[in-house]
Design a protein around this motif. Structure first.
Motif, PDB file in Angstrom:
ATOM      1  N   SER A  49       0.849  -1.194   0.000  1.00 15.94           N
ATOM      2  CA  SER A  49       0.000   0.000   0.000  1.00 15.94           C
ATOM      3  C   SER A  49       0.875   1.231   0.000  1.00 15.94           C
ATOM      4  CB  SER A  49      -0.921   0.020   1.221  1.00 15.94           C
ATOM      5  OG  SER A  49      -1.860  -1.030   1.147  1.00 15.94           O
ATOM      6  N   GLU A  51       1.235   5.588   0.209  1.00 16.30           N
ATOM      7  CA  GLU A  51       0.688   6.886   0.604  1.00 16.30           C
ATOM      8  C   GLU A  51       1.668   7.971   0.169  1.00 16.30           C
ATOM      9  OE1 GLU A  51      -1.940   5.748   4.575  1.00 16.30           O
ATOM     10  OE2 GLU A  51      -0.070   6.872   4.758  1.00 16.30           O
ATOM     11  N   ARG A  69      -1.557  11.041   2.554  1.00 16.14           N
ATOM     12  CA  ARG A  69      -2.758  10.747   1.796  1.00 16.14           C
ATOM     13  C   ARG A  69      -2.581   9.418   1.087  1.00 16.14           C
ATOM     14  NH1 ARG A  69      -5.199  16.044   0.859  1.00 16.14           N
ATOM     15  NH2 ARG A  69      -3.834  17.622   1.757  1.00 16.14           N
ATOM     16  N   GLU A  70      -3.670   8.700   1.069  1.00  6.18           N
ATOM     17  CA  GLU A  70      -3.633   7.380   0.462  1.00  6.18           C
ATOM     18  C   GLU A  70      -3.703   7.505  -1.055  1.00  6.18           C
ATOM     19  OE1 GLU A  70      -6.078   3.179   0.969  1.00  6.18           O
ATOM     20  OE2 GLU A  70      -7.109   5.102   1.079  1.00  6.18           O
ATOM     21  N   ARG A  72      -5.153   5.865  -3.913  1.00  5.93           N
ATOM     22  CA  ARG A  72      -6.267   4.925  -3.931  1.00  5.93           C
ATOM     23  C   ARG A  72      -5.979   3.731  -4.841  1.00  5.93           C
ATOM     24  NH1 ARG A  72     -10.873   7.325  -1.722  1.00  5.93           N
ATOM     25  NH2 ARG A  72     -10.683   9.552  -1.348  1.00  5.93           N
ATOM     26  N   HIS A  73      -5.381   3.995  -5.992  1.00 11.02           N
ATOM     27  CA  HIS A  73      -5.158   2.883  -6.921  1.00 11.02           C
ATOM     28  C   HIS A  73      -3.937   2.062  -6.531  1.00 11.02           C
ATOM     29  CE1 HIS A  73      -2.824   6.279  -8.523  1.00 11.02           C
ATOM     30  NE2 HIS A  73      -1.971   5.333  -8.912  1.00 11.02           N
ATOM     31  N   ARG A  75      -3.581   0.654  -3.327  1.00 13.16           N
ATOM     32  CA  ARG A  75      -3.854   0.062  -2.018  1.00 13.16           C
ATOM     33  C   ARG A  75      -3.786  -1.459  -2.159  1.00 13.16           C
ATOM     34  NH1 ARG A  75      -9.756   0.712   0.240  1.00 13.16           N
ATOM     35  NH2 ARG A  75      -9.268   2.931   0.356  1.00 13.16           N
ATOM     36  N   GLU A  87      -1.111  12.513  -8.442  1.00 13.83           N
ATOM     37  CA  GLU A  87      -1.086  13.038  -7.085  1.00 13.83           C
ATOM     38  C   GLU A  87       0.035  14.047  -6.877  1.00 13.83           C
ATOM     39  OE1 GLU A  87      -1.319   9.847  -7.853  1.00 13.83           O
ATOM     40  OE2 GLU A  87      -3.419   9.517  -7.333  1.00 13.83           O
TER      41      GLU A  87
END
Lengths: 531, 194
Positions: A49, A51, A69-70, A72-73, A75, A87
């Protein structure tokens, strides 16, 4: 990287999830990708994962901590990389990213990246290069590199917009010379001109920013071969500009040569005034043949007293050559004396003198009366004339006939005769062949003088042919001589040579009428040198 | 003799100074009406030696002293003033408080401090000649930087400030290159206008 030294996170059962290693940003053309390696001993089913954080993005609590911040794609993905371009698209920001491993629902600790500054850390990818060959010019058109299109961009844009100080480094490799030329180009089009024909050139371009110390990747080598030769239009140009004018010039030269040849070889019509056919040749030659009668007295004297050998004459050739250069002066003086020729009378005492009078060649033009007075003083110092010598003096014209062209030559031969006990001198006085035929009476009288042992012999000597005729002998055996004389008359015609004041000795062996001279040598001891 | 040698030596010194001036002019920094010479490449070279270590020591990732967008928005005429305050801030507050862990860091910090002092001296001359005016907005921006810095613990703040030297040098480079670009565009546009 920062999490390497941290204690491994354990799950409840005590098993360990190894965090990923070497987590870092990898950015090419501002395509920002977080990459990592699986931790040591990580199982194949490990998921990851990701961030990210923006530097300075402080938590609202005000503790100074950054907000993570994560992605999302990214994870719990099995891959070991995550594209975070969307990002991290704000170029003025710096970013951090962190990755954790998740195995069987259990997470490892976070592994963080260094601060990532897209403007400084992105790599300039290879620009698009289009290489075309225009004749022997290499035309290189470059584009990009293009910024990786993210979700916030409407269309693909070149890195020019991001890095206004971007510049191209063009490398051109010649496959023949194996040399590489490096050029810095700011424009997107570049022409490398005047290359060799038939050579393969390869081009590679890489872009970099002058303001930012960024890395860059060069494009692949793109090769083009120059044409094997100049194109046909250039050949035509060379034909029109070089070969045809040359041919025209050559034709003109040949034409001019033909004209000149015809002009030179063809018959020419001289103007009437230039025709000299009726002019008597004798008139034109008159000044060259003075009609004055020149009598030469050739006096040969052997100074060595008591020496009777006639063949011993070592200094003769030298004497002749030395005398020759004095002839012009003698000619001048002879011409001056154009008055009535003096009587031969005064010469008699000279001939009769004992010992034999030594008359220098310098004195030969003096008045005959002075010759005896000026003899020995002038003569003695000259060593070259120590032995026998010949002397030619002007004799007063005594030919009774008034023919202008007749010249008489009196050769006076002075010689010693030991048998006589004295030093008698033999003087030969001969008219020239011109007058010889007409004045046989005089010759006879002269021969009579010889017959009366007068010690004076008259010799007919032709200075042109070098033939020496002794009238007495010629009377005795005259046929040959007469023939030669007639031949001379026929061949020479009216051209009568000038006879200047000449001092000549002739070699008897070389003369044509050898018998006559041999006889004369035997009889008179006459030494004749012939040139 | 002494007179002539004096002239010669003075000429040599003048030539040397001209040469130095020429080389220095390649690094001219145009800050409004004030012009200073800044060797950003040398500064960057020195900073690069300690950069990685300093960045690793900065753990206050949520605090950012020098915002790039803010610095870009500083007016041309107020850059001189902004830079003068920033350099004074670094010399008086940052470098003096930076606890160098290695001698290499200490040397680098000294070099950077001396360079900043030299630039600051030139800027002071400009300021005395009223070539460094400061607007209210720039004063506020700078006050914000100081406030963030003072909010942090002193040593950590010094480390952060040093770690952000990247942004300062980049800003200076941008000013330098932007001026070059303007000059180049002027050169290009002149022939087009008869």
């Amino acid at each position: 990287m920062n999490g390497i030294n941290k204690p491994l996170q354990r799950d409840v059962l005590g098993s360990v999830v190894v965090p990923p290693r070497n987590v870092h940003f990898h950015s090419v053309n501002l395509r920002n990708i977080v990459k990592w390696h699986p931790g040591k001993g990580a199982s194949d089913g490990t998921l990851y994962s990701v961030e990210y954080a923006i530097y300075g993005d402080e938590e609202e609590s005000g503790t100074g901590n950054v907000v993570w911040r994560e992605v999302r794609h990214c994870r719990e993905i099995p891959q070991t990389q995550c594209d975070v371009t969307n990002e991290t698209h704000i170029l003025d920001d710096q970013y951090y990213a962190r990755v954790k491993a998740v195995d069987s629902g259990i997470s490892s600790k976070w592994t963080e990246t260094d601060k990532f500054d897209p403007l400084f850390h992105t790599i300039f990818g290879p620009p698009r290069v289009k290489v075309t060959m225009v004749e022997n010019n290499l035309r290189v058109k470059m584009k990009g590199p293009m910024r990786w299109k993210n979700a916030h961009m409407k269309r693909e844009r070149s890195l020019w917009k991001v890095f206004p100080h971007m510049i191209y480094n063009v490398s051109i490799f010649s496959n023949k010379s194996k040399q590489t030329f490096n050029l810095l180009v700011k424009n997107d089009t570049f022409i490398f001109g005047f290359l060799e024909y038939g050579v393969e050139y390869c081009v590679s371009v890489k872009a970099f920013s002058q303001s930012n110390p960024t890395a860059s990747v060069a494009s692949e080598w793109k090769c083009e071969t120059t044409p094997s030769g100049p194109p046909p239009d250039q050949m035509m140009l060379a034909l029109l500009g070089g070969i045809i004018p040359f041919a025209v010039c050559l034709f003109g030269l040949v034409l001019a040569g033909c004209l000149v040849y015809h002009y030179l070889s063809g018959k020419q019509n001289l103007p009437e005034s230039a025709k000299v056919a009726h002019v008597v040749e004798q008139q034109t030659l008159c000044p060259e043949k003075p009609p004055t009668i020149i009598n030469l007295n050739l006096i040969v004297t052997n100074l060595t007293t008591g020496e009777t050998k006639l063949t011993n004459l070592p200094a003769l050739p030298h004497l002749v050559s030395e005398v020759e250069h004095l002839l012009p002066l003698a000619v001048q003086l002879n011409n001056v004396r154009s008055g009535p020729p003096p009587e031969p009378g005064p010469q008699e005492p000279l001939l009769g003198e004992e010992p034999a009078p030594v008359v220098s060649y310098a004195t030969q033009n003096l008045p005959v009366n002075d010759v005896s007075n000026a003899t020995s003083q002038d003569w003695q110092p000259d060593h070259s004339l120590s032995d026998d010598y010949g002397l030619v003096i002007r004799e007063p014209a005594e030919t009774p006939s008034g023919e202008l062209l007749s010249q008489s030559l009196r050769v006076q031969i002075l010689e010693q005769e030991g048998s006589m006990g004295e030093e008698p001198s033999a003087v030969a006085e001969v008219n020239r062949y011109k007058s010889q035929n007409t004045e046989t009476a005089q010759e006879e009288s002269l021969c009579d003088e010889d017959a009366e042992e007068d010690q004076v012999t008259f010799v007919d000597w032709n200075p042109e042919t070098g033939i020496l005729n002794i009238p007495i002998l010629s009377q005795l055996c005259s046929e040959l001589i007469v023939e030669t004389v007639n031949e001379d008359e026929n061949t020479q015609g009216e051209v009568v040579p000038i006879l200047p004041n000449v001092l000549v000795r002739q070699v008897s062996e070389e003369s044509s009428d050898q018998d006559t001279l041999t006889k004369m040598e035997n009889m008179w001891g006459l030494q004749v040198m012939q040139d | 003799m002494m007179w002539a040698s004096g002239i010669v030596s003075s000429l040599l010194v003048c030539t040397l100074l001209c040469c130095l001036w020429d080389t220095a002019s390649g690094w001219k920094l145009y800050l409004g009406t004030c012009t200073v010479s800044v060797h950003t490449h040398e500064l960057r070279h020195h900073f690069h030696e300690i950069r990685q270590s300093v960045l690793a020591r900065d753990r206050q990732l949520g605090v950012k002293l020098l915002r790039r967008d803010m610095m870009k928005n500083v007016q041309d005429t107020e850059r001189c003033c902004f830079l003068r305050h920033l350099l004074r801030f670094y010399v008086e507050r940052v470098f003096s408080c930076y606890a160098a862990t290695q001698s290499q860091h200490r040397r680098t910090i000294n070099v950077l401090a001396n360079a900043f002092l030299s630039i600051k001296r030139d800027l002071r001359v400009c300021h005395e000649q009223n070539h460094c005016p400061c607007g209210e907005e720039t004063r506020m921006e700078f006050s914000a930087i100081q406030a963030k810095f003072e909010k942090l613990e002193q040593k950590a703040a010094a480390v952060k400030a040093v770690a952000e030297l990247d942004s300062l040098l980049e800003w200076l480079d941008a000013i330098h290159h932007r001026k070059e670009q303007i000059l180049e565009e002027d050169d290009k546009s002149h022939p087009e206008n008869p």
